[in-house]
Every structure is written in C-alpha cells, then in structure tokens.
Design an enzyme around this catalytic site. Structure first.
Site, PDB file in Angstrom:
ATOM      1  N   GLY A  81      -4.340  -4.329   5.619  1.00  0.00           N
ATOM      2  CA  GLY A  81      -3.290  -4.020   6.600  1.00  0.00           C
ATOM      3  C   GLY A  81      -3.502  -3.031   7.359  1.00  0.00           C
ATOM      4  N   LYS A  98      -2.937   5.134  -2.422  1.00  0.00           N
ATOM      5  CA  LYS A  98      -3.966   6.115  -1.732  1.00  0.00           C
ATOM      6  C   LYS A  98      -4.358   7.500  -2.663  1.00  0.00           C
ATOM      7  CE  LYS A  98      -4.098   3.984   2.444  1.00  0.00           C
ATOM      8  NZ  LYS A  98      -5.186   3.312   2.679  1.00  0.00           N
ATOM      9  N   LYS A 143     -10.010  -7.040   7.145  1.00  0.00           N
ATOM     10  CA  LYS A 143      -8.887  -6.617   8.260  1.00  0.00           C
ATOM     11  C   LYS A 143      -9.443  -7.401   9.423  1.00  0.00           C
ATOM     12  CE  LYS A 143      -7.573  -2.185   6.534  1.00  0.00           C
ATOM     13  NZ  LYS A 143      -7.796  -0.661   6.529  1.00  0.00           N
ATOM     14  N   LYS A 201      -1.224  -1.077  -4.443  1.00  0.00           N
ATOM     15  CA  LYS A 201      -2.294  -0.396  -4.255  1.00  0.00           C
ATOM     16  C   LYS A 201      -1.911   1.236  -3.786  1.00  0.00           C
ATOM     17  CE  LYS A 201      -4.849   0.289   0.385  1.00  0.00           C
ATOM     18  NZ  LYS A 201      -5.809  -0.561   1.401  1.00  0.00           N
ATOM     19  N   ASP A 236      -7.041   3.171  -3.296  1.00  0.00           N
ATOM     20  CA  ASP A 236      -7.935   3.505  -1.792  1.00  0.00           C
ATOM     21  C   ASP A 236      -8.223   4.737  -1.583  1.00  0.00           C
ATOM     22  OD1 ASP A 236      -8.960   2.964   0.687  1.00  0.00           O
ATOM     23  OD2 ASP A 236      -7.226   1.918   1.361  1.00  0.00           O
ATOM     24  N   ASP A 273     -14.013  -1.481   2.725  1.00  0.00           N
ATOM     25  CA  ASP A 273     -13.055  -1.744   3.808  1.00  0.00           C
ATOM     26  C   ASP A 273     -13.765  -1.302   5.164  1.00  0.00           C
ATOM     27  OD1 ASP A 273     -11.127  -1.431   5.997  1.00  0.00           O
ATOM     28  OD2 ASP A 273      -9.579  -0.235   4.628  1.00  0.00           O
ATOM     29  N   GLU A 289     -11.380   1.192  -3.470  1.00  0.00           N
ATOM     30  CA  GLU A 289     -11.649   0.913  -2.216  1.00  0.00           C
ATOM     31  C   GLU A 289     -12.178   2.020  -1.467  1.00  0.00           C
ATOM     32  OE1 GLU A 289      -8.209  -0.599  -0.368  1.00  0.00           O
ATOM     33  OE2 GLU A 289      -8.978  -0.798   1.701  1.00  0.00           O
ATOM     34  N   SER A 346       0.913  -1.132  -0.066  1.00  0.00           N
ATOM     35  CA  SER A 346      -0.036  -0.084   0.046  1.00  0.00           C
ATOM     36  C   SER A 346       0.938   1.267   0.140  1.00  0.00           C
ATOM     37  CB  SER A 346      -0.888  -0.232   1.219  1.00  0.00           C
ATOM     38  OG  SER A 346      -1.632   1.103   1.337  1.00  0.00           O
TER      39      SER A 346
HETATM   40  O1  OSB Z   1      -7.658   1.954   4.408  1.00  0.00           O
HETATM   41  O2  OSB Z   1      -6.022   0.222   3.979  1.00  0.00           O
HETATM   42  C1  OSB Z   1      -6.446   1.135   4.793  1.00  0.00           C
HETATM   43  C2  OSB Z   1      -3.159   1.853   6.531  1.00  0.00           C
HETATM   44  C3  OSB Z   1      -3.827   2.610   7.900  1.00  0.00           C
HETATM   45  C4  OSB Z   1      -5.169   2.927   7.942  1.00  0.00           C
HETATM   46  C5  OSB Z   1      -5.967   2.339   6.479  1.00  0.00           C
HETATM   47  C6  OSB Z   1      -5.224   1.605   5.617  1.00  0.00           C
HETATM   48  C7  OSB Z   1      -3.766   1.659   5.705  1.00  0.00           C
HETATM   49  C8  OSB Z   1      -3.195   0.766   4.547  1.00  0.00           C
HETATM   50  C9  OSB Z   1      -1.911   0.425   4.820  1.00  0.00           C
HETATM   51  O3  OSB Z   1      -3.643   1.025   3.380  1.00  0.00           O
HETATM   52  C10 OSB Z   1      -1.792  -1.007   4.768  1.00  0.00           C
HETATM   53  C11 OSB Z   1      -0.646  -1.642   5.000  1.00  0.00           C
HETATM   54  O4  OSB Z   1       0.384  -1.708   4.314  1.00  0.00           O
HETATM   55  O5  OSB Z   1      -0.631  -2.254   6.170  1.00  0.00           O
HETATM   56 MG    MG Z   2      -8.537   0.873   2.783  1.00  0.00          MG
END
Ligand code: OSB
Ligand code: MG
Length: 389
Positions: free
Chosen positions: A305, A172, A277, A170, A197, A247, A222, A145
């Site tokens: 994650g 953001k 998650k 992925k 995401d 999510d 996402e 991510s």
């Molecule tokens: O939305 O998936 C998410 C991290 C913190 C809070 C929300 C998210 C995330 C990540 C990180 O996308 C995923 C990771 O590498 O652990």
């Molecule tokens: Mg997410």
C-alpha cells in the site's frame, strides 16, 4: 461499440490529511497531495483512478506528486488522446497500454489512467473488479503498516491494530531503530505475523546490523538495501535466514523475473518475497501477471500500500482476491481510518482482521463526488476525439 470511446481525461490533485502522521526511514508525512485521473466516455460513464504518490521522491523516483502530474499533463494524457484520434476508440487495457508504451518509466502516472479505465470497464460489464481480474478469494486477511518515531508510538499503534483484529503487523525500521523495535513487538505479540520494512535505509557497510533479526521469526525484511537494487539483495539473502522482500526495485514482470533468476541461482526462491504495489508496476494488468508468475515459481507475494484513500485500497483489496497472492497485504491503517476525510460514501471495514469482498460493481464503493471536488483541484482536462472510419 462506437459510443464507448473516451471523451475526456482530467487530472486532479487532492489535498488529503492523514489522521496520524506516518514515519518511515525516509521521512514523516501528514498532508498528502494526491493525483487522481477521471476518464469520461461517450456512453456516459465516469472512471476514477487514484495515484498513490508521496509529496517528494524520498521513497523512489517518479513516485512523487510533481513528477506524476508533469508526466500525465506533458506526455501520457496527450499520448492517449493522439492514439485514439489516430487509431480509433481505446476500448481495452491492452490498447491503452499500447497508447503510452513509448514513454519510459512513469509507472505511477500510467497506473492512474489504467485504474480509471478498469473502473469504466467494470461498470460497463456490471461486475466487481475482483471478477474482472479472475479473483475467487472473498475473505481477505488484512495487514497493517506501522510507521512510528519511537518504540512507545510503535507499541501504541500495534496495540490499536491488534485491538481492531488485524493479525499481521509490518513495522518501519532504520539504522538504530531496528532490532529493539522487532524485539519489543515480538515480546508483546509472540504469535503474530510480523515483518519489517527498511525502505532502503541500509547499505553494504551496515546491513549486517540486521542479522540479529533472525531470532524473532519474522516473515520478511522489506527492501533493506538500495531502492534500485536487485542483485545485492539476492547476495545478502545467502547470509541471513529471514526472507528478503523487494518493494522499491520491482517495476514490471521483467524485474520480478530477474529477481527470480537470481534467487534461483542461490537455491533460495522460498526466501524471495515480492511486494506488489499496482502503481509501482504501472497498474493492475502487470500486477496480475507478476502475481501469477511468482506463484508458479514458489515465490510468495502480497499487496503493498501507499496510504491510499478507501478508493485505492478497495482496488487493492479486489486484486487480493487472486489466490496466487499468498500473504496478507497493507490494506488498513493501524489507527483506524487513514484520513480525516475520505472520498467514498461508506468507510471500508474489516471484521476481526478480515475484509469481505462483496458483489458491488467495480471497486464495490461509491465515490462521494462532492467531497472529491471539495478536496481537489482540476489541473488539466484533455478532450478526446477519434476519427470514425
Ligand atoms: O514501503 O510500503 C512502503 C507507505 C508509503 C510509502 C511506502 C510504503 C508505505 C507503507 C504504507 O508501508 C502501507 C499502507 O498502509 O498503505
Ligand atoms: Mg515497502
């Protein structure tokens, strides 16, 4: 049997330093305050559960450190203690869940106690978690991510991740930082598995800005809309080609079933994807049920994650051994290790984008308790007894 009861539950708060700041639509994180639960038993076992909170509730309610610490100290840990005192030893996950079932919400907090008990049960069985959970896949394709503030940062992190062999990215996004980001990544990596995401950064007035994403053959978008919404996400699915992934708004098997009902009504179960998650759905027991129910309905899932330490990531990788889970998860950091200092003796390593599960007991890693104690503060300890009959 009578020497297997829990004798104490302790709550820790660790200060963890990310090597590289992580940016999402809702903020940037660098220093994390991270709760852990330590359970001890009369037969001398010690189980550890990580609760992957963020420092504030910008991601979703009750996923922040202060609320999780309060829930544990005020309600969950006392409730487990009371249940064991009244009903005898809590020796399995179903009984543990029952001991705090009356508490509404608090899914992240509950998941920490559950993880610690899973660790104990796996140690007692001498088995890896993946085996306890019915997994058979040993080679786990790894995704990353990417949370960068600028296109340059995103491209640098992507280059690093692809260099490390990860085959799924992925990224953001948020309003004003979306189509151009996807385009930059897709242009540079024409064949990589790519997904975005939004962390609920769009609303009904502006989500159509995302329609041009359809041209970049993304795996999924996402949580584009509100963190607590399922219905509106199903409605926009009919108006965009890219599958929608939930999510934030999924907390239970029941939520996943609600989503499946809605997407079935529009004939689009193949365009519903669920990010599982474990902490967000109260633990691995519920996660397993969600993975199986989704798979049975043709809804794809993957393991999300929350910037866990290697301990938490190892639990997630063990869960990913279930063949019901179809897509690569958020298991590794695009920039190498997540944290300046981690709490295990050996770092997790993926080879050419694949993590191989071994036969090691429980998570398959060893906690470095010296580092754990140094990074952490013990905030609360509850001694558990039980009434022998
Ligand atoms: O939305 O998936 C998410 C991290 C913190 C809070 C929300 C998210 C995330 C990540 C990180 O996308 C995923 C990771 O590498 O652990
Ligand atoms: Mg997410």
């Amino acid at each position: 049997m009578s020497n297997q009861q829990m004798t104490s539950i302790a709550v820790y708060n660790l200060t963890l330093e990310l090597r590289v700041p992580f940016t999402t639509s809702f903020g940037t994180y660098k220093t994390m305050a991270r709760p852990f639960v330590v359970v001890e038993t009369a037969d001398g076992l010690r189980g550890l559960g990580e609760i992957p909170t963020l420092n504030n509730p910008a991601y979703k309610a009750e996923a922040d450190t202060p609320s999780v610490l309060t829930s544990l100290k005020e309600f969950i840990v006392p409730s487990v203690a009371r249940y064991q005192a009244d009903n005898g030893p809590i020796l399995d996950i179903a009984t543990l869940q029952k001991s705090y079932a009356w508490i509404k919400g608090a899914v992240f907090a509950k998941s920490g106690v559950e993880s610690a008990l899973w660790d104990i049960l796996a140690q007692r069985a001498g088995q890896p978690l993946w085996q306890m959970w019915g997994g058979t896949r040993k080679k786990i394709p790894v995704g990353v991510s990417i949370g960068g503030k600028t296109i340059d940062q995103v491209l640098a992190l992507a280059e690093n991740a692809v260099g490390l062999g990860y085959g799924r990215l992925k990224v953001k996004i948020w309003p004003g930082f979306d189509v151009q980001v996807a385009e930059a990544l897709r242009t540079k990596y024409p064949d990589i598995l790519l997904q975005v995401d939004a962390n609920s950064a769009y609303d009904l007035s502006n989500w159509e800005m995302l329609k041009p994403l359809d041209q970049f053959h993304l795996l999924l978008i996402e949580q584009p809309l509100y963190d607590d919404d399922i219905v509106l996400h199903s409605q926009i699915t009919s108006q965009i080609k890219t599958p929608i992934c939930l999510d934030e708004s999924i907390h239970s098997l029941r939520d996943a079933q609600t989503a499946m009902t809605l997407w079935r009504q529009i004939g689009a179960l193949d365009r519903l994807i669920i990010n599982i998650k474990p902490a967000r759905v109260s633990g691995f027991a519920e996660s397993i049920e969600i993975a199986q129910a989704c798979h049975a309905n043709g809804v794809r899932t993957w393991v999300g994650g929350m910037l866990e330490t290697s301990w938490g990531k190892a639990f997630n990788l063990n869960f990913n051994a279930l063949t019901a889970i179809e897509l690569p998860g958020d298991h590794f950091s695009p920039s190498g290790a997540y944290f300046e200092e981690d709490i295990v003796t050996e770092p997790l390593v993926a080879n050419r984008g694949v993590y191989t599960l071994g036969d090691g007991v429980s998570a398959g890693l060893t906690v470095d308790w010296d580092v754990f104690e140094r990074l952490g503060t013990r905030l609360h300890t509850e001694t558990l007894s039980y009434r022998s009959s």
